[in-house]
Design an enzyme around this catalytic site. Sequence first.
Site, PDB file in Angstrom:
ATOM      1  N   ARG A  69       0.841  -1.209   0.000  1.00 44.19           N
ATOM      2  CA  ARG A  69       0.000   0.000   0.000  1.00 44.19           C
ATOM      3  C   ARG A  69       0.874   1.256   0.000  1.00 44.19           C
ATOM      4  O   ARG A  69       0.524   2.271  -0.589  1.00 44.19           O
ATOM      5  CB  ARG A  69      -0.902  -0.004   1.242  1.00 44.19           C
ATOM      6  CG  ARG A  69      -1.920  -1.146   1.250  1.00 44.19           C
ATOM      7  CD  ARG A  69      -2.696  -1.158   2.554  1.00 44.19           C
ATOM      8  NE  ARG A  69      -3.719  -2.196   2.594  1.00 44.19           N
ATOM      9  CZ  ARG A  69      -3.519  -3.434   3.054  1.00 44.19           C
ATOM     10  NH1 ARG A  69      -2.335  -3.809   3.489  1.00 44.19           N
ATOM     11  NH2 ARG A  69      -4.524  -4.298   3.086  1.00 44.19           N
ATOM     12  N   HIS A 108      -2.821   0.207   8.881  1.00 46.86           N
ATOM     13  CA  HIS A 108      -3.498  -0.587   7.851  1.00 46.86           C
ATOM     14  C   HIS A 108      -2.457  -1.017   6.812  1.00 46.86           C
ATOM     15  O   HIS A 108      -2.390  -0.477   5.710  1.00 46.86           O
ATOM     16  CB  HIS A 108      -4.613   0.250   7.223  1.00 46.86           C
ATOM     17  CG  HIS A 108      -5.354  -0.463   6.140  1.00 46.86           C
ATOM     18  ND1 HIS A 108      -6.007  -1.651   6.337  1.00 46.86           N
ATOM     19  CD2 HIS A 108      -5.534  -0.167   4.824  1.00 46.86           C
ATOM     20  CE1 HIS A 108      -6.571  -2.041   5.201  1.00 46.86           C
ATOM     21  NE2 HIS A 108      -6.288  -1.154   4.269  1.00 46.86           N
TER      22      HIS A 108
HETATM   23  N1  LIG Z   1      -8.496   1.706   3.357  1.00 49.94           N
HETATM   24  C1  LIG Z   1      -8.873   0.514   2.898  1.00 49.94           C
HETATM   25  O1  LIG Z   1      -9.223  -0.377   3.673  1.00 49.94           O
HETATM   26  C2  LIG Z   1      -8.911   0.259   1.416  1.00 49.94           C
HETATM   27  C3  LIG Z   1      -9.498  -0.896   0.890  1.00 49.94           C
HETATM   28  C4  LIG Z   1      -9.530  -1.078  -0.503  1.00 49.94           C
HETATM   29  C5  LIG Z   1      -8.978  -0.111  -1.335  1.00 49.94           C
HETATM   30  N2  LIG Z   1      -8.389   0.983  -0.790  1.00 49.94           N
HETATM   31  C6  LIG Z   1      -7.825   2.037  -1.613  1.00 49.94           C
HETATM   32  O2  LIG Z   1      -8.883   2.796  -2.183  1.00 49.94           O
HETATM   33  C7  LIG Z   1      -8.438   3.416  -3.385  1.00 49.94           C
HETATM   34  C8  LIG Z   1      -9.441   3.130  -4.487  1.00 49.94           C
HETATM   35  O3  LIG Z   1      -9.438   1.763  -4.818  1.00 49.94           O
HETATM   36  P1  LIG Z   1     -10.372   1.223  -6.006  1.00 49.94           P
HETATM   37  O4  LIG Z   1     -10.181  -0.235  -6.055  1.00 49.94           O
HETATM   38  O5  LIG Z   1     -11.727   1.795  -5.882  1.00 49.94           O
HETATM   39  O6  LIG Z   1      -9.629   1.891  -7.272  1.00 49.94           O
HETATM   40  P2  LIG Z   1     -10.299   2.240  -8.701  1.00 49.94           P
HETATM   41  O7  LIG Z   1      -9.176   2.463  -9.641  1.00 49.94           O
HETATM   42  O8  LIG Z   1     -11.328   1.234  -9.052  1.00 49.94           O
HETATM   43  O9  LIG Z   1     -11.044   3.627  -8.427  1.00 49.94           O
HETATM   44  C9  LIG Z   1     -10.365   4.802  -8.141  1.00 49.94           C
HETATM   45  C10 LIG Z   1     -11.094   5.932  -8.857  1.00 49.94           C
HETATM   46  O10 LIG Z   1     -10.508   7.178  -8.453  1.00 49.94           O
HETATM   47  C11 LIG Z   1     -10.631   8.044  -9.579  1.00 49.94           C
HETATM   48  N3  LIG Z   1      -9.751   9.202  -9.421  1.00 49.94           N
HETATM   49  C12 LIG Z   1      -8.426   9.277  -9.616  1.00 49.94           C
HETATM   50  N4  LIG Z   1      -7.996  10.543  -9.381  1.00 49.94           N
HETATM   51  C13 LIG Z   1      -9.095  11.263  -9.042  1.00 49.94           C
HETATM   52  C14 LIG Z   1      -9.302  12.621  -8.673  1.00 49.94           C
HETATM   53  N5  LIG Z   1      -8.302  13.486  -8.608  1.00 49.94           N
HETATM   54  N6  LIG Z   1     -10.557  13.005  -8.378  1.00 49.94           N
HETATM   55  C15 LIG Z   1     -11.585  12.136  -8.429  1.00 49.94           C
HETATM   56  N7  LIG Z   1     -11.453  10.840  -8.771  1.00 49.94           N
HETATM   57  C16 LIG Z   1     -10.217  10.413  -9.064  1.00 49.94           C
HETATM   58  C17 LIG Z   1     -10.286   7.156 -10.768  1.00 49.94           C
HETATM   59  O11 LIG Z   1     -10.733   7.720 -11.983  1.00 49.94           O
HETATM   60  C18 LIG Z   1     -11.003   5.862 -10.390  1.00 49.94           C
HETATM   61  O12 LIG Z   1     -12.284   5.778 -10.961  1.00 49.94           O
HETATM   62  C19 LIG Z   1      -7.033   2.848  -3.631  1.00 49.94           C
HETATM   63  O13 LIG Z   1      -6.053   3.751  -3.197  1.00 49.94           O
HETATM   64  C20 LIG Z   1      -7.008   1.585  -2.809  1.00 49.94           C
HETATM   65  O14 LIG Z   1      -5.698   1.209  -2.459  1.00 49.94           O
HETATM   66  C21 LIG Z   1      -8.365   1.181   0.549  1.00 49.94           C
END
Ligand SMILES: NC(=O)c1ccc[n+]([C@@H]2O[C@H](COP(=O)([O-])OP(=O)(O)OC[C@H]3O[C@@H](n4cnc5c(N)ncnc54)[C@H](O)[C@@H]3O)[C@@H](O)[C@H]2O)c1
Length: 312
Positions: A88, A175
Amino acid sequence: MKVTVVGAGAVGASCAEYIAIKNFASEVVLIDIKENFAEGKAMDLMQTAALNGFDTKITGSTNDYFKTAGSHIAVVTSGIPRKPGMTREELIGINAGIVKSVSEQLIKHSPDVILIIVSNPMDTMTYLTHKVLGISKNRIIGMGGALDSARFKYRLAEAMDCPSSDVDGMVIGGHSDKGMVPLTRLATRNSVRISEVLSTERLQKVLEDTKVGGATLTGMLGTSAWYAPGAAVSALVQSIACDQHKMFPCSSFLEGEYGLNDLCIGVPVILGKNGIEKIVEIELSTDELEQFKTSADGVKTTNKLLNDLNLL
Ligand SMILES: NC(=O)c1ccc[n+]([C@@H]2O[C@H](COP(=O)([O-])OP(=O)(O)OC[C@H]3O[C@@H](n4cnc5c(N)ncnc54)[C@H](O)[C@@H]3O)[C@@H](O)[C@H]2O)c1
Protein backbone atom coordinates in the site's frame (compact mmCIF):
# COMPACT_ATOMS: atom_id res chain seq x y z
CA MET A 1 -28.30 13.41 4.95
CA LYS A 2 -26.05 14.07 1.97
CA VAL A 3 -23.01 11.87 1.41
CA THR A 4 -20.32 12.49 -1.21
CA VAL A 5 -18.12 9.66 -2.43
CA VAL A 6 -15.03 10.78 -4.35
CA GLY A 7 -13.77 8.13 -6.75
CA ALA A 8 -16.49 6.16 -8.53
CA GLY A 9 -14.21 3.15 -9.02
CA ALA A 10 -14.53 -0.25 -7.41
CA VAL A 11 -14.56 0.80 -3.73
CA GLY A 12 -16.41 4.09 -4.22
CA ALA A 13 -19.25 2.54 -6.23
CA SER A 14 -19.53 -0.42 -3.87
CA CYS A 15 -19.69 1.94 -0.90
CA ALA A 16 -22.39 4.06 -2.63
CA GLU A 17 -24.39 0.89 -3.34
CA TYR A 18 -24.30 -0.31 0.29
CA ILE A 19 -25.24 3.15 1.56
CA ALA A 20 -28.22 3.24 -0.82
CA ILE A 21 -29.37 -0.28 0.00
CA LYS A 22 -29.35 0.54 3.72
CA ASN A 23 -31.64 3.48 2.86
CA PHE A 24 -30.53 5.95 5.55
CA ALA A 25 -29.18 8.77 3.33
CA SER A 26 -31.33 11.07 1.22
CA GLU A 27 -28.59 11.71 -1.35
CA VAL A 28 -25.29 10.21 -2.47
CA VAL A 29 -23.11 12.20 -4.88
CA LEU A 30 -20.49 10.17 -6.72
CA ILE A 31 -17.65 12.21 -8.19
CA ASP A 32 -14.76 11.13 -10.40
CA ILE A 33 -12.14 12.74 -12.60
CA LYS A 34 -12.88 10.35 -15.50
CA GLU A 35 -15.35 11.96 -17.92
CA ASN A 36 -18.92 10.63 -17.47
CA PHE A 37 -17.74 7.71 -15.31
CA ALA A 38 -19.46 8.76 -12.07
CA GLU A 39 -22.59 9.75 -14.00
CA GLY A 40 -22.67 6.27 -15.56
CA LYS A 41 -22.14 4.48 -12.23
CA ALA A 42 -24.83 6.62 -10.61
CA MET A 43 -27.33 5.86 -13.38
CA ASP A 44 -26.58 2.13 -13.22
CA LEU A 45 -27.04 2.16 -9.43
CA MET A 46 -30.26 4.17 -9.67
CA GLN A 47 -31.63 1.51 -12.01
CA THR A 48 -31.33 -0.94 -9.08
CA ALA A 49 -33.54 1.25 -6.85
CA ALA A 50 -36.83 -0.31 -7.98
CA LEU A 51 -35.33 -3.78 -7.62
CA ASN A 52 -33.63 -3.25 -4.27
CA GLY A 53 -36.28 -0.93 -2.84
CA PHE A 54 -34.29 2.12 -1.76
CA ASP A 55 -35.15 5.82 -1.94
CA THR A 56 -31.64 7.28 -1.75
CA LYS A 57 -30.98 9.51 -4.76
CA ILE A 58 -27.60 8.79 -6.34
CA THR A 59 -26.13 11.36 -8.74
CA GLY A 60 -22.81 11.44 -10.53
CA SER A 61 -20.49 14.26 -11.53
CA THR A 62 -17.23 14.68 -13.41
CA ASN A 63 -15.11 16.69 -11.01
CA ASP A 64 -17.76 19.36 -10.30
CA TYR A 65 -17.48 20.02 -6.56
CA PHE A 66 -20.40 22.48 -6.57
CA LYS A 67 -22.57 19.33 -6.72
CA THR A 68 -21.07 18.19 -3.42
CA ALA A 69 -21.98 21.40 -1.56
CA GLY A 70 -23.55 20.91 1.84
CA SER A 71 -22.38 17.31 2.26
CA HIS A 72 -22.54 16.01 5.82
CA ILE A 73 -20.08 13.18 5.15
CA ALA A 74 -17.52 12.70 2.36
CA VAL A 75 -15.67 9.50 1.56
CA VAL A 76 -12.35 9.75 -0.29
CA THR A 77 -11.55 6.70 -2.42
CA SER A 78 -9.87 8.53 -5.32
CA GLY A 79 -6.47 7.34 -6.46
CA ILE A 80 -4.86 4.17 -7.68
CA PRO A 81 -5.24 0.73 -6.06
CA ARG A 82 -2.35 -1.70 -5.72
CA LYS A 83 -1.54 -4.39 -8.24
CA PRO A 84 -0.38 -7.88 -7.23
CA GLY A 85 2.96 -7.77 -5.40
CA MET A 86 2.71 -4.08 -4.46
CA THR A 87 2.52 -2.69 -0.94
CA ARG A 88 0.00 0.00 0.00
CA GLU A 89 2.93 2.31 0.81
CA GLU A 90 4.09 2.23 -2.82
CA LEU A 91 0.95 4.15 -3.85
CA ILE A 92 1.93 7.29 -1.96
CA GLY A 93 3.64 9.08 -4.88
CA ILE A 94 0.40 9.25 -6.90
CA ASN A 95 -2.29 9.13 -4.22
CA ALA A 96 -0.97 11.80 -1.84
CA GLY A 97 -1.38 14.63 -4.37
CA ILE A 98 -4.85 13.39 -5.31
CA VAL A 99 -6.04 13.10 -1.69
CA LYS A 100 -4.68 16.56 -0.86
CA SER A 101 -6.44 18.32 -3.75
CA VAL A 102 -9.68 16.36 -3.28
CA SER A 103 -9.85 17.15 0.47
CA GLU A 104 -9.27 20.84 -0.21
CA GLN A 105 -12.10 20.89 -2.74
CA LEU A 106 -14.45 19.04 -0.41
CA ILE A 107 -13.92 21.37 2.55
CA LYS A 108 -14.28 24.45 0.32
CA HIS A 109 -17.79 23.40 -0.69
CA SER A 110 -18.85 21.70 2.57
CA PRO A 111 -17.08 23.49 5.44
CA ASP A 112 -18.68 21.27 8.12
CA VAL A 113 -18.14 17.95 6.37
CA ILE A 114 -16.87 14.84 8.17
CA LEU A 115 -14.24 13.08 6.04
CA ILE A 116 -13.61 9.35 5.76
CA ILE A 117 -10.31 8.59 4.06
CA VAL A 118 -9.97 5.27 2.24
CA SER A 119 -7.22 5.82 -0.37
CA ASN A 120 -3.94 4.09 0.43
CA PRO A 121 -1.56 4.26 2.18
CA MET A 122 -4.60 5.09 4.30
CA ASP A 123 -3.02 6.06 7.67
CA THR A 124 -0.65 8.46 5.93
CA MET A 125 -3.43 9.85 3.70
CA THR A 126 -5.52 10.47 6.85
CA TYR A 127 -2.56 12.22 8.48
CA LEU A 128 -2.00 14.32 5.34
CA THR A 129 -5.66 15.38 5.33
CA HIS A 130 -5.38 16.31 8.98
CA LYS A 131 -2.28 18.45 8.36
CA VAL A 132 -3.61 20.08 5.19
CA LEU A 133 -7.11 20.96 6.41
CA GLY A 134 -6.33 21.80 10.04
CA ILE A 135 -9.92 21.03 11.10
CA SER A 136 -10.79 19.36 14.39
CA LYS A 137 -9.55 15.81 14.67
CA ASN A 138 -12.97 14.28 15.26
CA ARG A 139 -13.93 15.14 11.65
CA ILE A 140 -11.14 13.15 9.94
CA ILE A 141 -11.46 9.37 10.06
CA GLY A 142 -9.39 6.74 8.28
CA MET A 143 -11.08 3.47 7.25
CA GLY A 144 -8.91 0.37 7.52
CA GLY A 145 -9.43 -1.31 10.88
CA ALA A 146 -13.14 -1.94 10.26
CA LEU A 147 -12.19 -3.89 7.12
CA ASP A 148 -9.25 -5.68 8.76
CA SER A 149 -11.49 -6.65 11.69
CA ALA A 150 -14.15 -8.04 9.32
CA ARG A 151 -11.43 -10.09 7.63
CA PHE A 152 -10.17 -11.26 11.05
CA LYS A 153 -13.71 -12.39 11.95
CA TYR A 154 -14.03 -14.16 8.60
CA ARG A 155 -10.81 -16.09 9.22
CA LEU A 156 -11.81 -16.92 12.82
CA ALA A 157 -15.24 -18.13 11.65
CA GLU A 158 -13.57 -20.23 8.96
CA ALA A 159 -11.25 -21.80 11.55
CA MET A 160 -14.15 -22.58 13.90
CA ASP A 161 -16.58 -23.52 11.11
CA CYS A 162 -19.18 -21.11 12.45
CA PRO A 163 -20.95 -17.99 11.10
CA SER A 164 -18.99 -14.71 11.24
CA SER A 165 -21.93 -13.23 13.19
CA ASP A 166 -20.96 -15.52 16.11
CA VAL A 167 -17.49 -13.95 16.28
CA ASP A 168 -16.24 -10.76 17.87
CA GLY A 169 -12.75 -9.43 17.32
CA MET A 170 -10.80 -6.32 16.49
CA VAL A 171 -7.66 -5.35 14.58
CA ILE A 172 -5.85 -2.19 15.62
CA GLY A 173 -2.63 -0.56 14.38
CA GLY A 174 -1.57 0.55 10.93
CA HIS A 175 -3.50 -0.59 7.85
CA SER A 176 -0.58 -2.50 6.31
CA ASP A 177 0.41 -6.15 6.04
CA LYS A 178 3.13 -5.71 8.66
CA GLY A 179 1.39 -3.11 10.81
CA MET A 180 -1.90 -4.80 11.68
CA VAL A 181 -2.34 -5.93 15.27
CA PRO A 182 -5.21 -8.47 15.52
CA LEU A 183 -6.24 -8.60 19.20
CA THR A 184 -6.51 -12.38 19.50
CA ARG A 185 -6.50 -12.27 23.29
CA LEU A 186 -9.79 -10.34 23.29
CA ALA A 187 -11.54 -12.20 20.44
CA THR A 188 -14.56 -14.30 21.38
CA ARG A 189 -17.19 -16.61 19.99
CA ASN A 190 -20.36 -15.65 21.85
CA SER A 191 -18.32 -14.61 24.92
CA VAL A 192 -16.13 -17.74 24.85
CA ARG A 193 -12.48 -16.79 24.45
CA ILE A 194 -11.09 -17.88 21.08
CA SER A 195 -7.98 -19.25 22.77
CA GLU A 196 -10.21 -21.85 24.50
CA VAL A 197 -11.54 -23.05 21.16
CA LEU A 198 -8.60 -22.86 18.74
CA SER A 199 -5.09 -24.27 19.08
CA THR A 200 -2.12 -21.88 19.15
CA GLU A 201 -1.05 -23.15 15.70
CA ARG A 202 -4.53 -22.56 14.18
CA LEU A 203 -4.68 -19.09 15.74
CA GLN A 204 -1.28 -18.27 14.29
CA LYS A 205 -2.58 -19.22 10.84
CA VAL A 206 -5.64 -16.98 11.37
CA LEU A 207 -3.31 -14.11 12.27
CA GLU A 208 -1.15 -14.61 9.21
CA ASP A 209 -4.14 -14.92 6.86
CA THR A 210 -5.72 -11.78 8.35
CA LYS A 211 -2.60 -9.67 7.89
CA VAL A 212 -2.28 -10.56 4.20
CA GLY A 213 -6.06 -10.40 3.64
CA GLY A 214 -5.80 -7.54 1.14
CA ALA A 215 -2.71 -8.91 -0.63
CA THR A 216 -4.33 -12.36 -1.02
CA LEU A 217 -7.35 -10.85 -2.78
CA THR A 218 -5.19 -8.52 -4.88
CA GLY A 219 -3.30 -11.59 -6.10
CA MET A 220 -6.58 -13.35 -6.97
CA LEU A 221 -8.40 -10.38 -8.50
CA GLY A 222 -5.48 -8.56 -10.13
CA THR A 223 -6.53 -5.41 -8.28
CA SER A 224 -7.56 -4.43 -4.79
CA ALA A 225 -10.81 -5.84 -3.30
CA TRP A 226 -14.00 -3.74 -3.15
CA TYR A 227 -17.03 -5.50 -1.60
CA ALA A 228 -15.72 -5.73 1.97
CA PRO A 229 -14.00 -2.31 1.77
CA GLY A 230 -17.26 -0.77 0.46
CA ALA A 231 -19.30 -2.47 3.18
CA ALA A 232 -16.85 -1.34 5.87
CA VAL A 233 -17.02 2.29 4.74
CA SER A 234 -20.81 2.18 4.59
CA ALA A 235 -20.92 0.90 8.19
CA LEU A 236 -18.84 3.89 9.35
CA VAL A 237 -21.02 6.29 7.33
CA GLN A 238 -24.17 4.80 8.85
CA SER A 239 -22.87 5.06 12.41
CA ILE A 240 -22.19 8.78 11.85
CA ALA A 241 -25.33 9.52 9.81
CA CYS A 242 -27.64 7.73 12.25
CA ASP A 243 -25.67 8.78 15.37
CA GLN A 244 -25.39 5.11 16.30
CA HIS A 245 -22.34 5.43 18.57
CA LYS A 246 -20.91 2.13 17.31
CA MET A 247 -17.32 1.23 18.05
CA PHE A 248 -14.90 0.59 15.19
CA PRO A 249 -11.12 0.65 14.97
CA CYS A 250 -10.42 3.73 12.82
CA SER A 251 -7.32 5.67 11.92
CA SER A 252 -7.41 8.70 14.20
CA PHE A 253 -5.03 11.52 15.02
CA LEU A 254 -3.40 10.71 18.35
CA GLU A 255 -2.35 13.31 20.90
CA GLY A 256 -1.01 11.22 23.75
CA GLU A 257 -3.51 8.36 23.49
CA TYR A 258 -1.72 5.01 23.73
CA GLY A 259 1.43 7.02 24.50
CA LEU A 260 1.66 8.24 20.90
CA ASN A 261 1.64 11.65 19.25
CA ASP A 262 1.42 13.25 15.83
CA LEU A 263 0.24 10.34 13.68
CA CYS A 264 -2.98 8.71 12.52
CA ILE A 265 -3.28 5.01 13.29
CA GLY A 266 -6.05 2.49 13.93
CA VAL A 267 -7.50 2.62 17.46
CA PRO A 268 -11.02 1.86 18.74
CA VAL A 269 -13.30 4.89 18.43
CA ILE A 270 -16.99 5.64 18.93
CA LEU A 271 -18.61 7.07 15.78
CA GLY A 272 -21.62 9.37 16.06
CA LYS A 273 -23.02 12.54 14.54
CA ASN A 274 -19.84 14.50 15.35
CA GLY A 275 -17.58 11.91 13.72
CA ILE A 276 -15.18 10.52 16.30
CA GLU A 277 -17.09 11.03 19.56
CA LYS A 278 -14.40 9.36 21.64
CA ILE A 279 -11.11 7.49 21.28
CA VAL A 280 -11.35 4.40 23.47
CA GLU A 281 -8.14 3.50 25.29
CA ILE A 282 -8.13 -0.19 26.08
CA GLU A 283 -5.50 -1.87 28.21
CA LEU A 284 -3.07 -3.71 25.96
CA SER A 285 -0.75 -6.49 27.06
CA THR A 286 3.00 -5.78 26.96
CA ASP A 287 3.28 -7.80 23.76
CA GLU A 288 0.32 -6.06 22.08
CA LEU A 289 1.65 -2.63 23.06
CA GLU A 290 5.04 -3.50 21.64
CA GLN A 291 3.45 -4.62 18.34
CA PHE A 292 1.32 -1.47 18.28
CA LYS A 293 4.36 0.78 18.81
CA THR A 294 6.31 -1.03 16.06
CA SER A 295 3.30 -0.51 13.80
CA ALA A 296 3.29 3.20 14.70
CA ASP A 297 7.00 3.43 13.79
CA GLY A 298 6.11 2.01 10.35
CA VAL A 299 3.32 4.55 9.85
CA LYS A 300 5.64 7.41 10.89
CA THR A 301 8.28 6.26 8.41
CA THR A 302 5.67 6.43 5.61
CA ASN A 303 4.46 9.83 6.87
CA LYS A 304 8.00 11.19 6.45
CA LEU A 305 7.72 10.54 2.69
CA LEU A 306 5.15 13.38 2.59
CA ASN A 307 8.00 15.81 3.23
CA ASP A 308 9.99 14.41 0.30
CA LEU A 309 6.89 14.94 -1.86
CA ASN A 310 6.67 18.57 -0.61
CA LEU A 311 3.09 18.00 0.55
CA LEU A 312 3.53 19.11 4.16
N1 LIG B 1 -8.50 1.71 3.36
C1 LIG B 1 -8.87 0.51 2.90
O1 LIG B 1 -9.22 -0.38 3.67
C2 LIG B 1 -8.91 0.26 1.42
C3 LIG B 1 -9.50 -0.90 0.89
C4 LIG B 1 -9.53 -1.08 -0.50
C5 LIG B 1 -8.98 -0.11 -1.33
N2 LIG B 1 -8.39 0.98 -0.79
C6 LIG B 1 -7.83 2.04 -1.61
O2 LIG B 1 -8.88 2.80 -2.18
C7 LIG B 1 -8.44 3.42 -3.39
C8 LIG B 1 -9.44 3.13 -4.49
O3 LIG B 1 -9.44 1.76 -4.82
P1 LIG B 1 -10.37 1.22 -6.01
O4 LIG B 1 -10.18 -0.24 -6.05
O5 LIG B 1 -11.73 1.79 -5.88
O6 LIG B 1 -9.63 1.89 -7.27
P2 LIG B 1 -10.30 2.24 -8.70
O7 LIG B 1 -9.18 2.46 -9.64
O8 LIG B 1 -11.33 1.23 -9.05
O9 LIG B 1 -11.04 3.63 -8.43
C9 LIG B 1 -10.37 4.80 -8.14
C10 LIG B 1 -11.09 5.93 -8.86
O10 LIG B 1 -10.51 7.18 -8.45
C11 LIG B 1 -10.63 8.04 -9.58
N3 LIG B 1 -9.75 9.20 -9.42
C12 LIG B 1 -8.43 9.28 -9.62
N4 LIG B 1 -8.00 10.54 -9.38
C13 LIG B 1 -9.09 11.26 -9.04
C14 LIG B 1 -9.30 12.62 -8.67
N5 LIG B 1 -8.30 13.49 -8.61
N6 LIG B 1 -10.56 13.01 -8.38
C15 LIG B 1 -11.59 12.14 -8.43
N7 LIG B 1 -11.45 10.84 -8.77
C16 LIG B 1 -10.22 10.41 -9.06
C17 LIG B 1 -10.29 7.16 -10.77
O11 LIG B 1 -10.73 7.72 -11.98
C18 LIG B 1 -11.00 5.86 -10.39
O12 LIG B 1 -12.28 5.78 -10.96
C19 LIG B 1 -7.03 2.85 -3.63
O13 LIG B 1 -6.05 3.75 -3.20
C20 LIG B 1 -7.01 1.58 -2.81
O14 LIG B 1 -5.70 1.21 -2.46
C21 LIG B 1 -8.37 1.18 0.55
